[in-house]
Design an enzyme around this catalytic site. Structure first.
Site, PDB file in Angstrom:
ATOM      1  N   CYS A   5    -107.097 -23.793  -4.152  1.00 45.30           N
ATOM      2  CA  CYS A   5    -106.130 -22.726  -3.905  1.00 45.30           C
ATOM      3  C   CYS A   5    -104.791 -23.054  -4.573  1.00 45.30           C
ATOM      4  O   CYS A   5    -104.743 -23.325  -5.769  1.00 45.30           O
ATOM      5  CB  CYS A   5    -106.003 -22.497  -2.397  1.00 45.30           C
ATOM      6  SG  CYS A   5    -105.051 -21.042  -1.925  1.00 45.30           S
ATOM      7  N   LEU A   6    -103.690 -23.066  -3.831  1.00 42.44           N
ATOM      8  CA  LEU A   6    -102.393 -23.395  -4.413  1.00 42.44           C
ATOM      9  C   LEU A   6    -102.389 -24.791  -5.019  1.00 42.44           C
ATOM     10  O   LEU A   6    -101.697 -25.042  -6.010  1.00 42.44           O
ATOM     11  CB  LEU A   6    -101.297 -23.321  -3.351  1.00 42.44           C
ATOM     12  CG  LEU A   6    -100.856 -21.945  -2.878  1.00 42.44           C
ATOM     13  CD1 LEU A   6     -99.755 -22.081  -1.840  1.00 42.44           C
ATOM     14  CD2 LEU A   6    -100.392 -21.098  -4.022  1.00 42.44           C
TER      15      LEU A   6
END
Length: 627
Positions: free
Chosen positions: A362-363
């Site tokens: 994800c991030l």
């Protein structure tokens, strides 16, 4: 043991370096004013002598005060910009009012829908069940129960699905309406309709009525007691984490290991080997900081980290600190430098002479891509491969979260973060609940408060009730630089004071997309192959943003597609790729394991225990417990 000092010149603590990056989004209002004044008020400065700087300082102070005042209002609205929503409705209503033929078409659709429902109502129930006029979308489980095929509940469901279909017709693309506004209007309208769904009401939900009859009404009493218990939990803890029975370090985040490095931003965990020999190249995992890292280390049967360790890899994982108001000036550069690069330096010290398989979720995958591009630019060749799990680098198609990303909404969040110094976990997670309200809100409320079912909380639920905060400056940069301006793929995102470009990523790349991902749509994740200068293998896994990643070999119904998508010179687009990639049964974990091994040296080393001189404490460490 005391925290080990950073060993490279580049590794400073966030507290030592909080200056804004070049091209800062202007989170600090006085900096925005000073910058605009330098470029646009030079004539006034020459005419008024020293008065212009004084006026700029005064205006900057007033702007700061305004921001705090607006932040106080934004705090009451939970960071939501009602003006952003109103603009979307106005845009749609104005252009719809000027489109009489579109209105006529909508009226015709309404008449046809009414006739279809009337015709359906005249059929006997078995035929209505066999030939429904309207069907739910894939993944909509509200009316799947056989009880919804009974009269009159089948008509309740059909009528509701018809309303939703009509609303989607009313919010189809229309000349003059910004696509962003139309998506937002469609979304908000559907949320209101779904809140009024017959599945959410006791008297129109046959499953609830059957439960009431079977329990003699006791389910409603149990539901009322559960509701009161939840209110007390919320009043005491501020969230429903008090219901969680999973213990961090025992039931979840329990893979054995040691914390071998800590700074103000991260703890680095080295996991204890579970095989006599290990692959020569270690793995470094960079999880997202929007939630706790242990989505990758849930209960024993759901732990990706444990799986990698059991497969003979030396695994390191970052555990991010949960920031508070004192961390308001942390930047994306801090997360790259004091997060990814600090961890990478430590792994190189712990396993000298070996290249590293870097993994970002994800991030964490986004910031890992920035770090890898900067390393390629600087001819730093310490990475063997890079794996991105549901992680975006191009934000052109950034999913349904884009509905909440415009100037008014970002400004409202910045005002709120000016007051708080961070974006609160509850304020942030609200958007995720809205995106999947049917599954995460309404169906669970029906089950708990109407049916009186106190469902056992799963490891997923325990993780989901344990969110983190986001530092003000970093989150502002993330929204503006990535979501709004898409700087990374355009070549003017800076790392270490200089621009980076994804084509400098030349090590082999593995990318995972999730078929039903609302956060990082798989077609967006797929684009890493368009920009990276490396051969990219892509896997499309069934499930959503989290469930597709947590896909152990024993998971029932799991499937995936796998095929190379080339590099920036011979990229295969997502539609052509999915048509040619065969669907394979089972978990993608073994396929990824094999991919890592194929791109390793093939050499084996003795089991690597964490060096006792580096050990700070037992895994999962201190930061994971912060709320």
């Amino acid at each position: 043991m005391t925290e080990r000092a950073a060993t490279t010149q580049d590794r400073k603590t966030p507290q030592e370096d909080t200056r804004a990056l070049p091209g800062d989004s202007g989170f600090q209002p006085e900096e925005v004013f000073e910058e605009s004044s330098r470029s646009g008020d030079r004539v006034g400065a020459r005419q008024a002598g020293g008065a212009a700087p004084s006026r700029r300082r005064e205006a900057g102070q007033l702007d700061t005060l305004d921001r705090y005042l607006r932040g106080a209002v934004s705090r009451q609205t939970g960071g939501v910009s009602y003006w952003a929503a109103l603009q979307a409705w106005e845009d749609w209503a104005y252009h719809m009012a000027g489109s009489p033929l579109r209105q006529a078409r909508l009226a015709m659709e309404t008449a046809i829908t009414g006739w279809s429902l009337a015709t359906q109502a005249m059929l006997p129930p078995p035929l209505r069940a066999a030939y429904p006029a309207f069907t739910a979308e894939r993944g909509d489980h509200r009316f799947e129960s056989p009880a919804w095929k009974r009269a009159p509940y089948d008509l309740f469901a059909q009528t509701h699905l018809a309303r939703e279909a009509l609303w989607k017709t009313a919010t189809e693309p229309l000349a003059g309406v910004r696509a962003h506004h139309m998506r937002r209007v469609c979304f908000m309208g559907l949320q209101m309709l779904r809140a009024a769904s017959p599945s959410n009401l006791a008297m129109t939900n046959p499953d609830v009525l059957d439960t009431i009859r079977a329990s003699g009404g006791q389910c409603l009493l149990r539901g009322a007691q559960l509701y009161l218990d939840d209110l007390q939990t919320l009043a005491r803890d501020g969230n429903l984490a008090g219901r969680v029975t999973h213990e961090i370090g025992k039931d979840i985040a329990a893979t054995p290991g040691k914390v071998i490095y800590r700074n103000r931003l991260i703890e680095l965990i080295q996991y204890s080997p579970q095989t006599d020999e290990v692959e020569a190249e270690p793995i470094l995992i960079v999880p997202a900081w929007i939630m706790k890292y242990y989505i990758l280390d849930l209960s024993r049967h759901n732990s990706l980290i444990r799986y990698l360790v059991e497969q003979g890899f030396t695994v390191f994982c970052i555990s991010w600190r949960n920031p508070d108001s004192n961390d308001r000036d942390l930047t994306l550069e801090d997360y790259r430098r004091d997060g990814v690069m600090a961890a990478l330096d430590t792994v190189c010290e712990a396993v000298p002479g070996e290249k590293i398989h870097a993994v970002g979720y994800c991030l964490g995958g986004t910031i890992l891509s920035v770090a890898a591009a900067a390393m390629g630019r600087d001819e730093d060749e310490r990475l063997a491969t890079m794996s991105l799990l549901a992680a975006q680098t191009d934000f052109t198609e950034a999913g349904e979260l884009m509905m909440f990303t415009d100037e008014s909404q970002i400004a409202a969040l910045e005002d709120l973060m000016t007051v708080q110094g961070y974006l609160d976990a509850a304020q942030m997670s609200r958007a995720f609940y809205y995106l999947r309200a049917n599954d995460l809100v309404w169906s669970r409320m029906v089950e708990r408060y109407l049916k009186g079912v106190d469902r056992e909380i799963s490891d997923f639920d325990a993780w989901f009730t344990d969110p983190t905060r986001m530092p003000a400056r970093m989150h502002s940069q993330y929204l503006r630089w990535l979501f709004e301006e898409n700087r990374l793929v355009q070549g003017y995102f800076e790392a270490g004071g200089r621009p980076v470009t994804l084509k400098d990523i030349t090590m082999p790349v593995f990318a995972l997309g999730a078929e039903k991902d609302h956060i990082a749509p798989w077609r967006s994740v797929h684009k890493i192959g368009l920009f990276a200068g490396a051969e990219t293998d892509f896997i499309l896994s069934g499930g959503g943003h989290n469930s597709a990643v947590v896909s152990p070999p024993a998971k029932r119904g799991a499937y995936y597609r796998q095929k190379t998508i080339g590099d920036c010179d011979d990229y295969i687009g997502p539609d052509a790729w999915v048509d040619d990639a065969p669907r394979l049964p089972g978990s993608w974990w073994p396929a990824w394991r094999d991919w890592l091994r194929e791109r390793s040296s093939g050499e084996r080393a003795g089991a690597r225990m964490p060096d006792a001189s580096r050990v700070i404490c037992e895994a999962p460490g201190r930061y994971v417990h912060q709320r």
